[in-house]
Design an enzyme around this catalytic site. Structure first.
Site, PDB file in Angstrom:
ATOM      1  N   CYS A 155       2.280   3.537  11.789  1.00  0.00           N
ATOM      2  CA  CYS A 155       3.193   3.029  10.773  1.00  0.00           C
ATOM      3  C   CYS A 155       3.503   4.155   9.796  1.00  0.00           C
ATOM      4  O   CYS A 155       2.841   5.199   9.808  1.00  0.00           O
ATOM      5  CB  CYS A 155       2.592   1.823  10.046  1.00  0.00           C
ATOM      6  SG  CYS A 155       1.138   2.197   9.043  1.00  0.00           S
ATOM      7  N   HIS A 213       0.834  -1.197   0.000  1.00  0.00           N
ATOM      8  CA  HIS A 213       0.000   0.000   0.000  1.00  0.00           C
ATOM      9  C   HIS A 213       0.869   1.249   0.000  1.00  0.00           C
ATOM     10  O   HIS A 213       2.045   1.203   0.358  1.00  0.00           O
ATOM     11  CB  HIS A 213      -0.919   0.023   1.226  1.00  0.00           C
ATOM     12  CG  HIS A 213      -0.185  -0.020   2.534  1.00  0.00           C
ATOM     13  ND1 HIS A 213       0.306  -1.189   3.076  1.00  0.00           N
ATOM     14  CD2 HIS A 213       0.170   0.954   3.415  1.00  0.00           C
ATOM     15  CE1 HIS A 213       0.903  -0.937   4.226  1.00  0.00           C
ATOM     16  NE2 HIS A 213       0.847   0.361   4.461  1.00  0.00           N
TER      17      HIS A 213
END
Length: 701
Positions: free
Chosen positions: A203, A65
């Site tokens: 993240c 992603h």
């Protein structure tokens, strides 16, 4: 999520055998639907995100992603692989692969929905249903939450509210995150309340791992009868935990690969500080670690200040990946000191250079402006600038040492670091002494923090004990043990530089030019720059030191100026976005900002970086051969009046710029040029095996 995934974005027979091929196959479906405008540029952004941290998860899941300028709307593609594709998970290949594409400016609502999908991936019934889906439409509906993951009666009875989450779909999963901790068990109403943990997950991209880690911790907490409340610091923003919840917590878990925002809120708690994937793969172990620390009474006041002997990450470690080796950490510690030192270098060096420009090279012999200053005399103003610059330069070594120690041990490292750096100046150990003092200071503080301390004394540790003991130890080592050898080494290096001439000087200039253009503002670039500024960080720098500074600045100007020239001469080799970047690169390059070439290097590194290094080496070698000198550590063409042999210096820069631009044009010309205003993916005529020139610097953090 109905507009994010359709049957056309599902491939239940994905035949790719590598993660790159899997991402390409799914991305091509996005391109076909107009969701991605530049296939190669988007894949470059996906690869950049993958390079930061593998996106494979235990349980056969891969979630490549990124956020990218080449994405028109938030999109999700799903592939199911019979053979499995390796995405770096510890338990082997992934058979369920989700490619998440978010625009650079994606709105919070869409990102929240994507994050809820990440939470669903922690639901075993959801992933089992995807593995058994018979057609693409059914799989897409399941992901959208329009079909239950499994019949309600089949849901295990020990999963808390996860069965409801599966039935209500992906969107309701986000809401369940807020209610789940409050329903962790019946113990809260009993005489003994459950153990309470607050956690933060984050993240680099803030789309997937952040929310999967949160779901994993909450599920593990329910299984163990522990209350876990998680603050997700993702791309959609974050809602701060209630201070009362934090105050009542018995422990803290920080699962992150980027800096935790407002970390001081968790001071004084037993803390486990780890990477985000650890929370996904082994949440039960993390909960056990927190409980063990609480049982041992490791709730130290230094929890907000750094490791404190409990494994917490230091400031520079927070920005990196978990599990890094000591070599990577050492590089970050040193770069921490350099990054804080550079502003002092720029300010002090430019002030000194201006003083010389106004008052001549004898201005260093002027009396103190405290004793003699005439408002109407240029020499007085020159002396003022020179003396202010000298004061700024006097901070270089202490700041370098102090912030190396800060990178290792956080705020407790500052006192011994600054003391050790000042001693390095006192004993003429210079920058080598500052490097040693910083590393020693950080090590001493970390050692002190690992000593068991009675609870009654913990409050005075950061304020009295650590500064006192660490400063004394570092001072002793610098004055008595290692100071003299380092000072001798510094003197030897200075003599060697002063003795460079002829071919040796030219070779050194070429080497420094290569380093300046290798990573465009990264660690290698900073090493070369620091080496140069160390030589001129004195009141009367040697001629060799000023030649080195001139060569370094000249080489650092080459990459952005060359990219600007290339986009002007052969614009058809670049797309519209790069041609716009080229216009800005003229100014950035002229100002000695090497980072102006990063968008070009990120999109096409195999052509741009080697070309830049060749041009930088040419410029560095010519600058040294021409004997150009520079007293200012920054400024680009704006400090040309301060340069010795300025005309030949400009010739050296022009030569390197022309060499780099020519090489880039030739290398890009070996493939079909990109036409139109933007790259068009597989139909744009570009070599499919190479990054498209239109790819911008990855947005993913």
């Amino acid at each position: 999520m109905s507009d994010m995934i359709t049957a056309d974005l599902v491939d239940l027979d994905l035949s790719a055998d590598t993660k790159e091929a899997a991402a390409r196959a799914l991305a091509e479906r996005m391109v076909a639907l107009g969701r991605v405008t530049d296939l190669e540029g988007f894949l470059a952004d996906v690869a950049a995100r993958e390079a930061q941290m593998p996106t494979g998860l235990d349980g056969g899941i891969g979630i490549p992603h990124c956020r990218s300028e080449h994405v028109t709307e938030p999109t999700l593609a799903f592939g199911r692989s019979a053979a499995g594709v390796d995405f770096g998970a510890a338990d082997g290949p992934a058979d369920l692969i989700f490619l998440i594409a978010a625009p650079a400016g994606a709105d919070d609502a869409h990102l929240t929905i994507l994050s809820s999908l990440a939470r669903q991936l922690m639901n075993a019934e959801f992933t089992a249903a995807l593995r058994s889906a018979g057609d693409a439409a059914a799989a897409a509906a399941l992901i959208r939450g329009e079909e239950p993951a499994a019949p309600t009666e089949d849901a295990p009875g020990d999963t808390g509210d996860t069965g409801d989450t599966a039935d209500t779909g992906a969107v309701s999963a986000a809401a369940s995150a807020e209610t789940a901790p409050g329903s962790t068990g019946q113990d809260s109403g009993g005489p003994a309340r459950p153990f309470r943990i607050v956690a933060v997950t984050s993240c680099p991209t803030g789309i997937a791992h952040t929310y999967m880690a949160a779901e994993s911790l909450e599920n593990a907490g329910r299984e163990e009868g522990v209350e876990v409340v998680v603050e997700t610091q993702g791309s959609a923003g974050f809602t701060r935990l209630d201070p009362a919840v934090i105050a009542a917590a018995d422990g803290v878990i920080l699962a992150h690969d980027v800096a935790v925002r407002e970390k001081d809120r968790f001071a004084g708690k037993p803390t486990v500080d780890t990477g985000v994937k650890a929370a996904i793969n082994r949440p039960g172990e993390l909960i056990g670690e927190v409980r063990d620390k609480a049982a041992r009474g490791e709730a130290t006041a230094a929890a907000a200040d750094g490791p404190a002997g409990s494994g917490g990450a230091t400031p520079v470690e927070r920005g990196g990946e978990s599990g890094e080796g000591y070599g990577a950490k050492l590089r970050k510690w040193l770069m921490s000191g350099v990054s804080y030192m550079v502003p002092f270098v720029a300010a002090g060096g430019l002030l000194i250079a201006l003083g010389f420009a106004i008052g001549g090279y004898e201005i260093n012999k002027a009396p103190s402006v405290m004793d003699h200053f005439v408002w109407t005399q240029a020499d007085s103003w020159a002396a003022l600038l020179f003396q202010i610059g000298g004061v700024a330069f006097a901070f270089l070594v202490p700041v370098l040492a102090g912030y190396i120690a800060y990178g290792m041990a956080d705020r407790p490292g500052l006192v011994p670091g600054f003391v050790g750096g000042s001693i390095a100046l006192t004993i003429n150990a210079g920058f080598l002494g500052g490097l040693a003092a910083g590393l020693i200071s950080g090590a001493v503080v970390l050692a002190i923090q690992r000593v068991p301390i009675p609870k009654a004394l913990r409050g005075i540790m950061p304020v009295v004990v650590i500064p006192l003991v660490s400063a004394a130890v570092v001072g002793f080592l610098m004055f008595v043990v290692i100071g003299k050898p380092i000072a001798s080494a510094q003197e030897g290096m200075t003599d060697w530089l002063n003795g460079l001439s002829g071919a040796n000087a030219v070779l050194l200039g070429a080497l420094l030019g290569l380093m300046m253009c290798f990573d465009l503002g990264g660690p290698v670039n900073k090493v070369a720059y620091t080496f140069a500024t160390a030589g001129i960080a004195v009141a009367s720098p040697s001629d060799s030191a000023m030649k080195i500074m001139a060569a370094v600045m000249a080489a650092g100007m080459v990459p952005p100026l060359a990219m600007a020239l290339a986009t002007t001469v052969r614009g058809r080799l670049f797309n519209a976005a790069e041609r716009e970047n080229g216009k800005a690169a003229w100014v950035l390059g002229a100002s000695f900002i090497s980072e102006g070439a990063i968008p070009f290097a990120a999109a096409d590194p195999l052509r741009v970086i080697p070309s830049s290094m060749v041009g930088g080496a040419v410029t560095g070698a010519l600058s040294m051969a021409f004997g150009a000198t520079l007293r200012a550590p920054h400024g680009g063409i704006f400090v040309v009046p301060l340069i010795g042999n300025p005309l030949l210096y400009l010739v050296a820069i022009a030569a390197g710029v022309c060499v780099t631009a020519a090489l880039v044009i030739v290398l890009k010309g070996l493939r079909k040029p990109v036409t139109g205003t933007s790259a068009q993916g597989p139909g744009g005529g570009a070599d499919p095996s190479a990054p498209t020139p239109g790819a911008k610097q990855p947005v993913a953090a």
